[in-house]
Design a protein around this motif. Sequence first.
Motif, PDB file in Angstrom:
ATOM      1  N   ASP A 292       8.893   4.098  -4.227  1.00 24.06           N
ATOM      2  CA  ASP A 292       8.286   2.856  -4.686  1.00 24.06           C
ATOM      3  C   ASP A 292       9.350   1.595  -4.372  1.00 24.06           C
ATOM      4  O   ASP A 292      10.154   1.508  -5.040  1.00 24.06           O
ATOM      5  CB  ASP A 292       7.939   2.889  -5.966  1.00 24.06           C
ATOM      6  N   ASP A 293       9.319   1.068  -3.144  1.00 29.36           N
ATOM      7  CA  ASP A 293      10.216   0.181  -2.493  1.00 29.36           C
ATOM      8  C   ASP A 293       9.900  -1.166  -3.567  1.00 29.36           C
ATOM      9  O   ASP A 293       8.770  -1.806  -3.397  1.00 29.36           O
ATOM     10  CB  ASP A 293      10.013  -0.049  -1.212  1.00 29.36           C
ATOM     11  N   PRO A 294      10.929  -1.776  -4.118  1.00 27.74           N
ATOM     12  CA  PRO A 294      10.688  -2.951  -4.826  1.00 27.74           C
ATOM     13  C   PRO A 294      10.031  -4.070  -4.193  1.00 27.74           C
ATOM     14  O   PRO A 294       9.493  -4.953  -4.730  1.00 27.74           O
ATOM     15  CB  PRO A 294      12.004  -3.368  -5.563  1.00 27.74           C
ATOM     16  N   GLU A 295      10.128  -4.306  -2.728  1.00 19.80           N
ATOM     17  CA  GLU A 295       9.663  -5.147  -1.999  1.00 19.80           C
ATOM     18  C   GLU A 295       8.308  -5.000  -1.196  1.00 19.80           C
ATOM     19  O   GLU A 295       7.456  -5.726  -1.254  1.00 19.80           O
ATOM     20  CB  GLU A 295      10.769  -5.709  -1.035  1.00 19.80           C
ATOM     21  N   LEU A 296       8.443  -3.759  -0.914  1.00 24.52           N
ATOM     22  CA  LEU A 296       7.359  -3.323   0.262  1.00 24.52           C
ATOM     23  C   LEU A 296       6.323  -2.193  -0.657  1.00 24.52           C
ATOM     24  O   LEU A 296       5.232  -2.165   0.005  1.00 24.52           O
ATOM     25  CB  LEU A 296       7.779  -2.661   1.263  1.00 24.52           C
ATOM     26  N   GLY A 297       6.511  -1.865  -1.828  1.00 24.22           N
ATOM     27  CA  GLY A 297       5.783  -0.727  -2.389  1.00 24.22           C
ATOM     28  C   GLY A 297       5.940   0.553  -1.744  1.00 24.22           C
ATOM     29  O   GLY A 297       7.063   0.988  -1.098  1.00 24.22           O
ATOM     30  N   PRO A 298       4.983   1.615  -2.170  1.00 24.64           N
ATOM     31  CA  PRO A 298       5.264   3.013  -2.017  1.00 24.64           C
ATOM     32  C   PRO A 298       4.750   3.070  -0.346  1.00 24.64           C
ATOM     33  O   PRO A 298       3.869   2.355   0.041  1.00 24.64           O
ATOM     34  CB  PRO A 298       4.668   3.817  -2.889  1.00 24.64           C
ATOM     35  N   PRO A 299       5.078   4.297  -0.124  1.00 27.68           N
ATOM     36  CA  PRO A 299       4.544   4.571   1.445  1.00 27.68           C
ATOM     37  C   PRO A 299       3.011   5.102   1.372  1.00 27.68           C
ATOM     38  O   PRO A 299       2.328   4.857   2.307  1.00 27.68           O
ATOM     39  CB  PRO A 299       5.471   5.922   1.981  1.00 27.68           C
ATOM     40  N   THR A 300       2.668   5.697   0.345  1.00 27.92           N
ATOM     41  CA  THR A 300       1.291   6.127   0.151  1.00 27.92           C
ATOM     42  C   THR A 300       0.806   5.412  -1.263  1.00 27.92           C
ATOM     43  O   THR A 300       1.494   5.416  -2.217  1.00 27.92           O
ATOM     44  CB  THR A 300       1.091   7.601   0.047  1.00 27.92           C
TER      45      THR A 300
END
Length: 512
Positions: free
Chosen positions: A486-494
Motif C-alpha cells: 500500500d503505497d502511501p502516495e499512490l495506494g495499492p497495486p490492486t
Amino acid sequence: MLLTISTTVRPATDLGFLLHKHPDRVQEFGQSYGTARVFYPEAGEERCTAALMLDVDPVRLVRSRGRSTPDYALGQYVNDRPYAASSLLAVALADVFRTARTGRCDSRPELAAGPIPLEITLPVLPCRGGPEMAHRFFEPLGWTVEAQAVPLDEGFPEWGDSRYVRLSLRGEVRLADALNHLYVLLPVLDDAKHYWIASDEVDKLIRAGESWLAAHPDRSLITRRYLGRRRALARTAFARLAELGDDVEEDLEPPVEEDPAADPGPTADAPSSEPAGELPAVPAGELPAVSAGEAPGERDAAPKRPLNVLRREAVLGALAESGAHSVIDLGCGSGQLVGALLDRPEFTKVAGVDVSAQALAIAARRLRLDRMPDRRRERLRLFQGALTYTDDRFAGYDAAVLMEVVEHVDPPRLNALERVVFGAARPGHVIVTTPNAEYNVRYDFLEGMRHPDHRFEWTRAQFQAWAAGVCREYGYHVAFRPVGDDDPELGPPTQMALFGRGSAANAGGGDD
C-alpha cells in the motif's frame, strides 16, 4: 523460407476470410529485408492451404542492421537467415496477418471466435535443444507435434543431425491463437532475433501471449528466451503476466531454470543486446552478480511474493470472513481460484464460469477434472457464460467473485454486468478486485494500461464512486481493502471491494 496453414473446416475456403487474404490472388508485402508473398496452393471446399513465403535478400538484411552491430564479415552474408524460419518470418507473419492475429473477422465472426482444424508446416526451423523443445513448447497449447531433426547431410548419416527440424502442427485451435503461438515461439525456438531487443518487446510478448502464455508450464523459459535473457525485461514481463489474472505463480525474479539449449555466447546473427550497465544472464547453477542499482545483500532477502498470489489469498480470506459456503467465480480463467476453493472443505459448492471455452478447457486440465475424486467433483461446476446476460445458473450462491474481471468489460456494458450480478443473481456477498491505475507508474516499461484487453483502469476514487452507485441501485453496502504493497502516495497495486447485503458489520471490515 516457407510457412503453410491448412484447414478442413467446411467450406475450407473460409480460411481466406479469416486470414483476410483472397485465395485467387498472390499478394506481396515489402519488408526491410526482402519480400513476403501470400498465395494458396490449394483452395477447395474440403481443404484449403495458405502459404506465406518470405524471400530474404541477405544484402538488404545486412544494410538494415545498425552501424554499431559487430562485423562478422562473410558471416553477415552467408548464413541460414534466408532459408530457415526465424524471427524474420515471425515479423513478416505479424505484418501480413495483422488483423487475423486479433481474431477479428466481420464476415465470419463465429468461425474466427472458435477453434477450427488446422495443420501448420515449417520445412526448416532452427531449434536450439532439438525436436524435444518443439514438443515442449507447442504440445501444452493443444497441438499434436511432429518434429523431425534435419540431418547435416543425408549422404553421410554418421555426421549426425543439424540444429534444424521439420515441424508439423495439427490441432483444433483458434486461428488467431495459432498465429500468435508462431509469432512468439519461432524466435524462442531459434533462441535469437535479428533485431535489437528493446523494452517494447515486453508489450509485444504480453499482447501475443495474453490468452495462453500465463498458463504455459514453460512460460519462464519462453519469456527469458523471447527477451534475449535480459533480466530487467524478464522481471518486468513476469510482473505484467502476474497482472493478467490469476495464472502465474512465479516470483518477479524466478530461479534460473536449466535450459539445455542455452548458448552462453553471442551468435553471429544475434549480437548481445545487453546495454552498458546491465549484467548478462549467467549459466544455470552459477551465483548471479549484483546487478546495477541493486544494493549488496538485496538478493539474499526473501523474494517478493507475486501480486496474483496476494490477490487470491485476500479473496479467500474475505470469503472465509463472510461465512459463505457456496461460491461462484465469475470469470474464472484457468481455474486457480476455483482450485484453491476446492482445497478448503468449508466451501461445499464451487462454480467457475467464463466466456472463453479455451479458458475453461485449460481450467479442466489444470484441475485434473478427468481424474478428480468423486467427492471433490460433486462440489464443482464449470460452465460457459457471459456476465452481461442474465443466467439462472449464476443464482443460488452465498458469494460471487469478480477477480480482475470488470476492467475487461466495455464501459457501456457495465450496467448490464451490474444488473446480472447484483440485480438478478443477487448473492449475499460480492468481492470485486481491479487494478489501481494510480499505481501504474511503479511498473518499469509499462506503456498504457496493464493488459491490452483492459477497456479501462480506475483510480481509487473512480472505483469507490462506481461501488457507491452499485450500492444505491441494488441495496448493497461496501467496504474497501488494499491488496499488495500500500503505497502511501499512490495506494495499492490492486484494490478490492467487499459488497454485502447484510449489516455493514459483516461486510469484511475496512473503510466504507
